[in-house]
Motif scaffolding. Sequence first.
Motif, short mmCIF file in Angstrom:
data_model
loop_
_atom_site.label_atom_id
_atom_site.label_comp_id
_atom_site.label_asym_id
_atom_site.label_seq_id
_atom_site.Cartn_x
_atom_site.Cartn_y
_atom_site.Cartn_z
N GLU A 47 40.62 73.44 79.25
CA GLU A 47 39.34 72.75 79.33
C GLU A 47 39.49 71.37 79.94
OE1 GLU A 47 36.43 74.35 75.75
OE2 GLU A 47 37.65 72.56 75.49
N ASP A 48 38.36 70.92 80.57
CA ASP A 48 38.29 69.58 81.12
C ASP A 48 38.27 68.57 79.97
OD1 ASP A 48 37.78 67.69 83.34
OD2 ASP A 48 35.92 67.37 82.20
N PRO A 49 38.94 67.41 80.05
CA PRO A 49 38.94 66.43 78.96
C PRO A 49 37.55 65.97 78.57
CG PRO A 49 40.65 65.91 80.55
CD PRO A 49 39.86 67.04 81.15
N ARG A 50 36.61 65.83 79.55
CA ARG A 50 35.26 65.40 79.22
C ARG A 50 34.55 66.46 78.38
NH1 ARG A 50 31.45 61.79 80.68
NH2 ARG A 50 29.27 62.47 80.72
N THR A 51 34.75 67.75 78.75
CA THR A 51 34.14 68.83 77.97
C THR A 51 34.69 68.84 76.54
OG1 THR A 51 33.95 70.12 80.00
CG2 THR A 51 33.70 71.30 77.90
N ARG A 52 36.03 68.64 76.45
CA ARG A 52 36.64 68.61 75.12
C ARG A 52 36.07 67.45 74.30
NH1 ARG A 52 41.62 67.60 76.41
NH2 ARG A 52 42.03 69.76 77.04
N ARG A 53 35.86 66.27 74.94
CA ARG A 53 35.32 65.11 74.23
C ARG A 53 33.88 65.36 73.78
NH1 ARG A 53 36.24 61.52 70.60
NH2 ARG A 53 35.07 59.56 70.87
N ILE A 54 33.10 66.07 74.66
CA ILE A 54 31.72 66.39 74.29
C ILE A 54 31.70 67.26 73.04
CG2 ILE A 54 29.67 67.68 75.03
CD1 ILE A 54 30.24 66.71 77.87
N ARG A 55 32.60 68.22 72.98
CA ARG A 55 32.65 69.10 71.81
C ARG A 55 33.03 68.32 70.54
NH1 ARG A 55 36.01 74.38 73.37
NH2 ARG A 55 35.14 75.08 71.39
N GLU A 56 33.94 67.35 70.68
CA GLU A 56 34.32 66.54 69.53
C GLU A 56 33.15 65.70 69.03
OE1 GLU A 56 37.62 64.28 70.84
OE2 GLU A 56 39.05 65.95 70.81
N LEU A 57 32.41 65.07 69.99
CA LEU A 57 31.27 64.25 69.60
C LEU A 57 30.17 65.10 68.98
CD1 LEU A 57 31.08 61.78 72.62
CD2 LEU A 57 31.89 61.29 70.31
N GLU A 58 29.96 66.32 69.52
CA GLU A 58 28.97 67.21 68.91
C GLU A 58 29.36 67.56 67.47
OE1 GLU A 58 28.68 70.55 71.47
OE2 GLU A 58 27.11 69.68 72.74
N ALA B 55 29.34 56.08 69.11
CA ALA B 55 30.38 56.68 69.96
C ALA B 55 29.77 57.40 71.16
CB ALA B 55 31.21 57.65 69.12
N VAL B 56 28.65 58.11 70.95
CA VAL B 56 27.98 58.80 72.07
C VAL B 56 27.46 57.80 73.09
CG1 VAL B 56 26.02 60.27 72.68
CG2 VAL B 56 27.40 60.82 70.67
N GLU B 57 26.84 56.69 72.62
CA GLU B 57 26.30 55.69 73.54
C GLU B 57 27.39 54.96 74.29
OE1 GLU B 57 24.02 53.30 70.98
OE2 GLU B 57 22.39 54.75 70.71
N GLU B 58 28.53 54.69 73.65
CA GLU B 58 29.62 54.01 74.34
C GLU B 58 30.16 54.84 75.50
OE1 GLU B 58 32.54 53.07 71.46
OE2 GLU B 58 31.38 51.46 70.48
N GLU C 225 24.64 60.77 76.22
CA GLU C 225 23.41 61.15 75.56
C GLU C 225 22.77 62.38 76.20
OE1 GLU C 225 24.20 58.27 76.78
OE2 GLU C 225 23.63 56.57 75.49
N GLY C 226 22.89 62.47 77.56
CA GLY C 226 22.26 63.59 78.25
C GLY C 226 22.91 64.92 77.96
#
Length: 749
Positions: free
Chosen positions: A319-330, A351-354, A358-359
């Motif tokens: 997985e892409d690191p950004r996708t992995r980070r999105i899953r962690e934040l979710e 953390a989401v705003e930093e 948000e989108g």
Amino acid sequence: MVLSLLVLCFTLLQSPATVSGSEVCYNNFNGQNTTTNCTGSEYCCRNGESYAINLEENEVCSTEESCANTTDIPTSCLISVDGVESMYGCGTGAYCCHEQGRAFFYRAVQWEDVCGFPGSGCGPVFEVDWSVEREVQCYDACATISKMTVDGIGYLAFLETDDLECSKDTVKKCGSYEVCLSTKTELMFDSPNVLGGTSEYLMTFTYRSCAAAEVVSDQDLYCGELVKGITEGLNYEGMTLSDVESYCAFQDVCTDDYCVAESDRIGDFPAWAIVLIVLLILAVIVIIVVIAFCFCRDRGQVQPDPTPVPMEEIIVQQEDPRTRRIRELEAMLTAAINARDMADLQLATDAVEEEHMEGEMREKYDKACALLEQLLARDAETKRRELEEAEREAAEAKRKMEEAEAEVERRRKAEEEAARIREAERLAEEARKRWARIWPRVQVLRALNAVDADAKAKAMEAARRAREEEERQKREEEERRERALACKKMLRGAVNANTIEKLENAIKHTERETFQTTLMEHDDELKRLYAEAREALDKLRKEEEEKRLAEEKRLEEERRIGEEKRQAALARLGEIEIILKRGISDRNIDLLRSGIKQADENYLQKDLFPDYDNAKVLLERLEKIEKIKKNIMELKRPLIAELKSMANPPVPVIKAMTGAFLLMGEKASYLKEWNNIVILLNKTGQLSVKRRVQELELDRVTDEIAKSAEDTMFGLSSDEVYEANQAASLFYDWADMICYEYKQLKNGK
């Protein structure tokens, strides 16, 4: 297999062995202290008569010689200290001592003048050399029960093995300079039973533990803590002890290497067992070395990893690191929303705003923000309400403070005004006194300077009257002061006692003494004490009235509840009546108690008249008989021995014992000789006097027997028999109650 053999070996070594033993008796023969090992049919003897230690009944010695001129040393001695009889425990080798004016052994024969510990009265003697270093094996902190009766019935058979004997798990090696101490404790107490009443318990404990010199030297402190621990433990088990009586004394101090059973010893293995254990240990070591060698050899070779990697891990790794980070934040947002925690929601949304994501997770982000706003609004509302409440409380406190300050100022002004009035009155009184002193002198001077004789006489008369008036005022002032002091003393005592009667008497006395006087106006302390007494009296009367109203309310509530219970229980009226009638006819204590308890709980006493009243009276008589029986069953051996040892007993003792044995069925002609009564007292088994008392039923008593016993004991009283002999008084009480109960039974009561 080796481990199994090792476990089996330890099991064989630790299994208890059967050890045969014998009873040990400590004798004093011709002044020499000896120890005799008794076999199954031999017993310790005293003065040529059989006497068994630690057995329920006396037995016959195996040989006549074993009883000749011997005296035992018992484990407990009946002594009298300062005129009061009590039991005192003597340990192995200890003697009861005879000291003039201090302590003596009750009815001592041969050993009263042999003191084991001079100057100590009667006590255990433990000659221990505390300077010797030793290793003693002992049952440490082990308590066993050797006797347990409930209402005179033995209950040892219902106890577990751990309660009757020490387990080898409690064996330990004491310290280098410690010994093994054995303590005997006898506990008597009352405890509630399942029928709603109380039962009388008698328990004898033996407590063993390692002990140092300071413990052995202070028996009272050690026994006090031991009894406290036992009673607290029984209370913790839910027994709720009351009327506790205890007896505690050291029994034995063991200094040998082993103070435990042979099968319980630790660290004492035979040679073949030690050799076997060593061989097994060596075999285990060899096996461990071989396994370790094989394991290390396998580790040296590179082996392919046969475990397949799960598809989910492969996907996550790719997985892409950004996708992995999105899953962690979710996941963070989901957890915070589910927990509804304001701090977690704030942390997740920040953390989401930093990371400006948000989108990518708009729905969960908006939901988290909305929930956070709700929680923040709720928290703000809560804090606003708290602030309003705090401001309201502060305003109320400020208002009360201002009112208190205004009241203080008002009282201060009133006190200042009162002080000015008192000062003016004092000055006026001083002026009057000064005028009273000066005026007679003026009159005298006028008389001395007058030319006319009549004027001189009038002046002298005026001076005399002024002097008498001054003396009268002094007397009245002194009387007022004395009356004021008496009133203040009485008021002060009544206020301290704080009772209605004393306060009323003090107030009435003060009002009577100050009636039509100015005592109250000129004595501030008297006025203050009078006001305090009035206030205290009003308060007590108010409390008394409140208590009266509360008591009336409680009684009314009890009557209402009782009537409700009575109405509900009327259906069982016939059943309870049958129980009472059966209890009366069968004279059964349990049925009587059950019927009376049910009648009391359901307020049916009046509905069950006269059966209820008859049952109460009968139960009281039967319980008194049972109590007397219990006292006879618990008679100590020394008291029985004293009764049997009387060569010429007093007449009250002879009459009391004759009446008792007549009720047991003995012939009057046989009981004319006191020796025959002693023979009956010495009988054991089914013919023992205690057992005959316990098993006697009223239906076995005839008119002739009852009349004969009653005529024999006519004119005696319990106190008269008690002064002659304590044991005989118990038999008299029992016989008197049996005769009375037989009359009541015959009259249908």
